[in-house]
Design a protein around this motif. Structure first.
Motif, short mmCIF file in Angstrom:
data_model
loop_
_atom_site.label_atom_id
_atom_site.label_comp_id
_atom_site.label_asym_id
_atom_site.label_seq_id
_atom_site.Cartn_x
_atom_site.Cartn_y
_atom_site.Cartn_z
N ALA A 131 7.20 4.68 6.24
CA ALA A 131 8.63 4.32 6.35
C ALA A 131 9.45 5.05 5.30
CB ALA A 131 8.80 2.81 6.22
N LEU A 132 8.90 5.17 4.08
CA LEU A 132 9.61 5.90 3.02
C LEU A 132 9.81 7.36 3.40
CD1 LEU A 132 10.72 6.06 0.10
CD2 LEU A 132 8.37 6.55 -0.64
N ALA A 359 23.19 5.76 4.09
CA ALA A 359 23.25 4.66 3.12
C ALA A 359 22.36 3.50 3.55
CB ALA A 359 24.70 4.19 2.96
N ASN A 360 22.35 3.20 4.83
CA ASN A 360 21.48 2.12 5.33
C ASN A 360 20.01 2.45 5.13
OD1 ASN A 360 23.73 0.67 6.10
ND2 ASN A 360 23.58 1.20 8.27
N LEU A 361 19.65 3.71 5.34
CA LEU A 361 18.26 4.13 5.11
C LEU A 361 17.87 3.91 3.65
CD1 LEU A 361 18.03 7.46 7.14
CD2 LEU A 361 16.59 5.46 7.49
N PHE A 362 18.74 4.33 2.74
CA PHE A 362 18.42 4.15 1.32
C PHE A 362 18.31 2.68 0.97
CE2 PHE A 362 19.68 3.28 -3.02
CZ PHE A 362 18.84 4.12 -3.75
N THR A 363 19.26 1.88 1.44
CA THR A 363 19.28 0.47 1.06
C THR A 363 18.07 -0.28 1.59
OG1 THR A 363 21.70 0.50 1.02
CG2 THR A 363 20.63 -1.65 1.20
N ARG A 364 17.83 -0.17 2.90
CA ARG A 364 16.77 -0.96 3.53
C ARG A 364 15.38 -0.45 3.20
NH1 ARG A 364 18.44 -4.77 7.53
NH2 ARG A 364 16.19 -5.16 7.74
N ASN A 365 15.21 0.85 3.11
CA ASN A 365 13.86 1.40 3.06
C ASN A 365 13.46 2.01 1.72
OD1 ASN A 365 15.11 2.36 6.10
ND2 ASN A 365 13.40 0.91 6.02
N ILE A 366 14.40 2.06 0.78
CA ILE A 366 14.07 2.51 -0.57
C ILE A 366 14.44 1.43 -1.59
CG2 ILE A 366 14.48 4.26 -2.35
CD1 ILE A 366 15.00 6.28 -0.12
N VAL A 368 15.62 -1.86 -1.24
CA VAL A 368 15.06 -3.19 -1.01
C VAL A 368 13.53 -3.15 -1.05
CG1 VAL A 368 14.82 -5.05 0.68
CG2 VAL A 368 17.06 -4.01 0.27
N GLU A 369 12.95 -2.12 -0.45
CA GLU A 369 11.49 -2.03 -0.34
C GLU A 369 10.81 -1.86 -1.70
OE1 GLU A 369 8.12 -2.51 1.44
OE2 GLU A 369 9.76 -2.11 2.86
N TYR A 370 11.47 -1.09 -2.60
CA TYR A 370 10.80 -0.73 -3.85
C TYR A 370 11.46 -1.30 -5.11
CZ TYR A 370 8.00 2.51 -1.12
OH TYR A 370 7.12 3.05 -0.21
N PHE A 371 12.72 -1.74 -5.03
CA PHE A 371 13.40 -2.16 -6.25
C PHE A 371 13.90 -3.60 -6.24
CE2 PHE A 371 13.97 2.47 -5.92
CZ PHE A 371 13.42 2.87 -7.13
N ASP A 372 14.21 -4.13 -5.07
CA ASP A 372 14.78 -5.49 -5.04
C ASP A 372 14.41 -6.16 -3.72
OD1 ASP A 372 16.19 -7.79 -5.45
OD2 ASP A 372 18.17 -6.85 -5.57
N LYS A 373 13.18 -6.59 -3.61
CA LYS A 373 12.71 -7.18 -2.36
C LYS A 373 13.47 -8.44 -1.98
CE LYS A 373 7.97 -5.52 -1.83
NZ LYS A 373 8.21 -5.00 -0.48
N GLY A 374 14.00 -9.14 -2.97
CA GLY A 374 14.71 -10.39 -2.68
C GLY A 374 16.21 -10.22 -2.54
N ALA A 375 16.67 -8.98 -2.30
CA ALA A 375 18.11 -8.74 -2.21
C ALA A 375 18.75 -9.56 -1.10
CB ALA A 375 18.37 -7.25 -1.98
N SER A 376 19.88 -10.17 -1.38
CA SER A 376 20.61 -10.95 -0.39
C SER A 376 21.32 -10.01 0.57
CB SER A 376 21.64 -11.84 -1.08
OG SER A 376 22.62 -11.03 -1.71
N PRO A 377 21.75 -10.50 1.76
CA PRO A 377 22.51 -9.65 2.67
C PRO A 377 23.75 -9.06 2.01
CG PRO A 377 21.77 -11.61 3.81
CD PRO A 377 21.40 -11.80 2.37
N ALA A 378 24.43 -9.85 1.17
CA ALA A 378 25.63 -9.34 0.48
C ALA A 378 25.26 -8.21 -0.47
CB ALA A 378 26.31 -10.48 -0.27
N ARG A 379 24.11 -8.35 -1.15
CA ARG A 379 23.67 -7.31 -2.06
C ARG A 379 23.32 -6.04 -1.30
NH1 ARG A 379 24.32 -5.34 -7.03
NH2 ARG A 379 22.44 -4.32 -7.83
N GLU A 380 22.64 -6.18 -0.17
CA GLU A 380 22.32 -5.02 0.67
C GLU A 380 23.60 -4.29 1.08
OE1 GLU A 380 18.19 -6.38 2.94
OE2 GLU A 380 20.06 -6.17 4.05
#
Length: 540
Positions: A131-132, A359-366, A368-380
């Motif tokens: 995915a990365l 931007a969505n690719l970076f947020t969801r797949n880099i 959130v996946e590697y730096f902030d797994k518990g990110a809220s929807p607002a944070r995403e």
């Protein structure tokens, strides 16, 4: 000496009024058809997943047929002839691909709340690494594509005398235009390009209809236009140039059209436009109607031959300016201003969608996946908004720091790069047969082969010894033939062969593979279906 721009004052006023008008629409779009808070990727990045047939038609049309398309395709016909028509069959080929493939991506993404193609790969193959790679590939391939929207705007600004040959100030109008784009994309998300696409497409169709009627009258008919183009290519013969294909470039034409079609449906911005649709029926109806744009594209391409018959001289030796220069020389100033605005506004829609997709690719797949797994929807959503600004700034550097022609070469490289996601994304929509480790191996092999072949391609016209195009001579591959072939077609073939062989080897060795987070029925899910394990993503 009178500044050049003063001779184009009417054009500049018309361009500015229309450009600023659609920019205001971009800011207004934050309130348009909103069903929830924009502090959620479903709302900001996918428009609430509720776009109907008409909105999706304009959005996808604006997404696929970019500003660069309207200046580059005619410029290619102006410089090389029939080869430039490859853009017409490749857009036609793409729609069945989307009909049969991306409608499945919509279903599985709707069922599981997926936002990007890399999200799908993560779910399907249960592999963070794969995915990365898909996410990085999408971002890298998209950056120069955004930059080329700037090249389209720059071509119009050059013709109006607003962009000079040198100095930092020559980039000032582009900086202003993209600052406005960045601001309303940040505030409105995908709704901004969706709303602006209505105006953009109306202007494009108006300009093309007038042009194909007016130009033959002004230039002595289409027969004379084609004769003038043929005479030009006969007088300055070059391999592959002419109003007809020849034995040396036919194979490249076919593979380039097919490879480009496969690449375009894999680009993350195409997936973003599709995932914003309300249901499967919307996508199917659009794939039946969107070939109308291909008809318009064929007419746009003919403007390149019209420029030859009109003896157009490119502004500042930039072939991308041939269409703006054609309108500048043959049409009333006010109408030329409308045409320039159509090109400029035509850059805003795809640039916004591309930056959102990256931007969505970076947020969801880099992130959130590697730096902030518990990110809220607002944070995403917040991270995506910020990254969309960074992506636009990076694209701006492509044009400010390097020559426009080199940016074009980079976009050709982008098509070869994004094709390496075909086995995991395109084939993965139909089968889970490939081993996830084999897909990674295929990606590495295909990417290495593609970049090696691109490195072998010179461009004498631009004095580039390497990465000078996407057509490789078969002599570079050890074959005694003057024919050329699209690099992306060969590279993805290497990718698939390696992925197949490695899968067979790993299966024989009984190496453990990841699971599959999807089920067969997920790929047929529609909004009207009952899905007890998942709420409607638009209502979350």
């Amino acid at each position: 000496m009178t500044p050049v721009w003063r001779d184009h004052l009417t054009q500049i006023i018309v361009f500015a009024v229309l450009f600023l008008g659609v920019s205001a629409l971009g800011f207004f779009a934050a309130r348009w058809r909103r069903t929830g808070s924009l502090d959620h990727l479903d709302e900001w990045g996918l428009g609430g997943r509720r776009f109907g047939t008409w909105i999706t038609w304009f959005l996808l049309g604006g997404d696929i047929y970019t500003a660069y398309t309207f200046v580059a395709v005619p410029a290619l016909l102006f410089a090389a002839g029939a080869t430039g028509f490859y853009a017409v069959p490749y857009t036609v080929i793409m729609y069945p691909l989307v009909m049969i493939a991306l409608v499945r991506l919509w279903s599985v993404s709707y069922k599981h709340g997926l936002v990007t193609p890399a999200d799908f790969v993560r779910k399907r193959f249960q592999s963070r690494t794969l995915a990365l790679l898909v996410a990085i590939t999408g971002i890298v391939a998209t950056m120069p594509y955004i930059a080329l929207q700037l090249v389209g705007i720059e071509a119009a600004l050059k013709t109006m005398g607003l962009v000079g040959a040198s100095g930092f100030t020559r980039h000032l109008p582009i900086l202003i235009a993209f600052a406005i784009l960045a601001a309303y994309t940040y505030s409105s998300g995908l709704r901004a390009p969706a709303l602006i696409s209505f105006v953009k497409d109306a202007l494009i169709y108006l300009v093309i209809i007038v042009a194909v009627i007016y130009l033959p009258i002004k230039l002595g008919g289409w027969g004379h236009i084609f004769n003038a183009a043929a005479a030009k290519f006969e007088a300055t013969p070059a391999p592959g140039d002419g109003i007809l294909l020849n034995a040396n470039n036919q194979l490249n034409y076919v593979t380039l059209a097919l490879g480009s079609a496969l690449a375009l449906f894999l680009y993350p911005h195409t997936a973003t436009g599709v995932l914003a649709s309300r249901d499967r029926g919307v996508i199917k109806r659009n794939m039946a109607a969107l070939p109308a744009y291909s008809l318009a594209l064929g007419l746009i391409a003919l403007l390149g031959y019209g420029a030859i018959a009109a003896h157009v001289t490119p502004v500042l030796k930039d072939n991308n300016t041939v269409v703006p220069a054609l309108f500048d020389g043959l049409f009333p100033q006010w109408f030329a201003g409308v045409a320039f605005a159509a090109i400029g506004i035509g850059a805003l829609v795809p640039a916004a969608i591309m930056s959102i997709a990256a931007a969505n690719l970076f947020t969801r797949n880099i992130y959130v996946e590697y730096f902030d797994k518990g990110a809220s929807p607002a944070r995403e959503a917040k991270v995506s908004k910020i990254v969309s600004l960074v992506v636009k700034f990076g694209a701006l550097l492509f044009v400010v720091a390097v020559s426009p022609q080199f940016s074009i070469d980079l976009q050709l490289i982008g098509g070869v790069i994004i094709l390496q996601t075909l086995p995991s994304v395109g084939v993965g929509l139909y089968t889970r047969w490939f081993h996830r480790t084999a897909l990674i191996s295929g990606w590495v092999a295909g990417m290495a082969a593609g970049l090696w072949m691109l490195y072998q391609i010179p461009n004498p016209a631009t004095n580039h010894l390497h990465f000078g195009g996407s057509a490789i001579a078969l002599t570079k591959l050890g074959l005694d033939s003057p024919k050329t072939l699209y690099v992306g077609f060969l590279a993805v073939a290497v990718n698939l062969i390696v992925a197949t062989l490695v899968t067979l080897a790993l299966r024989a060795a009984k190496v453990r593979d990841g699971g599959d987070g999807t089920s067969p029925e997920d790929y047929q899910t529609d909004r009207s279906d009952t899905t007890p394990d998942k709420k409607d993503p638009a209502l979350v």
